[in-house]
Design a protein around this motif. Sequence first.
Motif, short mmCIF file in Angstrom:
data_model
loop_
_atom_site.label_atom_id
_atom_site.label_comp_id
_atom_site.label_asym_id
_atom_site.label_seq_id
_atom_site.Cartn_x
_atom_site.Cartn_y
_atom_site.Cartn_z
N ASP A 1 -2.55 9.44 -3.02
CA ASP A 1 -2.37 8.14 -2.95
C ASP A 1 -1.80 7.50 -1.82
O ASP A 1 -1.11 8.44 -0.94
N ARG A 2 -1.89 6.32 -1.32
CA ARG A 2 -1.24 5.79 -0.21
C ARG A 2 0.15 5.00 -0.75
O ARG A 2 0.21 4.83 -2.24
N ALA A 3 1.12 4.86 -0.06
CA ALA A 3 2.12 4.27 -0.26
C ALA A 3 2.77 3.51 0.99
O ALA A 3 2.62 3.80 1.97
N THR A 4 3.80 2.38 0.68
CA THR A 4 4.08 1.69 1.48
C THR A 4 5.51 1.14 0.97
O THR A 4 5.68 0.63 0.08
N PHE A 5 6.65 0.98 1.80
CA PHE A 5 7.78 0.62 1.50
C PHE A 5 8.03 -0.69 2.22
O PHE A 5 7.54 -0.63 3.50
N ARG B 1 -1.25 -10.03 -1.34
CA ARG B 1 -2.41 -10.19 -1.24
C ARG B 1 -2.93 -9.32 0.20
O ARG B 1 -3.90 -8.59 0.04
N ARG B 2 -2.20 -9.11 1.06
CA ARG B 2 -2.64 -8.36 2.34
C ARG B 2 -2.33 -6.94 1.88
O ARG B 2 -3.49 -6.11 2.21
N HIS B 3 -1.56 -6.42 1.18
CA HIS B 3 -1.29 -4.94 0.94
C HIS B 3 -2.22 -4.54 -0.50
O HIS B 3 -2.70 -3.32 -0.61
#
Length: 230
Positions: free
Chosen positions: A32-36, A93-95
């Motif tokens: 999976d992808r992940a963003t902090f 909405r962007r992420h």
Amino acid sequence: MAKRRHLLVLMPHTGECFSCSGVVAKHTVHGDRATFVTVCSGARLGESWDRHVERCRAAARILGAEFEAMDFPSSGALEVNWETKVKMAELLRRHRPDILITMPRESLYEQPHSDHESTHLLVYHARDLAARDIALPSGSAPHFVNDVYFLSDGQPGDVFIDVTDVSDLAQRAWKEIGYDDLLGSVHGALPAGISLKRSVNYRHRVRKGIAVEAYRPCYYEEKVLPLFPD
């Protein structure tokens, strides 16, 4: 092949972000992808904050994730109003995350912090705004995050994620951040894997010898599931 999901960790400060390092590493190892994303800026600290942000980016890379710093004010100055809701809705909405982890109501913690309560309310309302068919300045398409979890400390109703197999990655990420430069003069060195608000003591109530992270499902009181979700 299973869908590659996007996990978004959206917290007021970097400490809360990286206290989720274990579950982030579990998801990125799974594909999976992940963003902090940290909401409150420490820009008033000058170069120390700039160095801290770069270290957080490096720590996120260790976990196979990305790191982004917003510029909302901190230390009680974060307001929940239409302008800030729109800005947060634009970020959602962007992420376009599939899973969102954010702060709970401040009542979960013994020590109050207005940034935490404001972040919870801001994200909660922005989630609804991002999902509605309302035109926002960027022109982005609506997005609804169904799976929302709150940072927790092992209370009844929580979901426990076994992060034992990725503990080394979480430890490396925490070490990479080097909190001493930013917070050491105020709080002293932080033990690896916790934030100033999240104790690790609950881990020992699960089973000795394993490391877990606890999260509170958004709709834990209302949901009745036949199985754990994918």
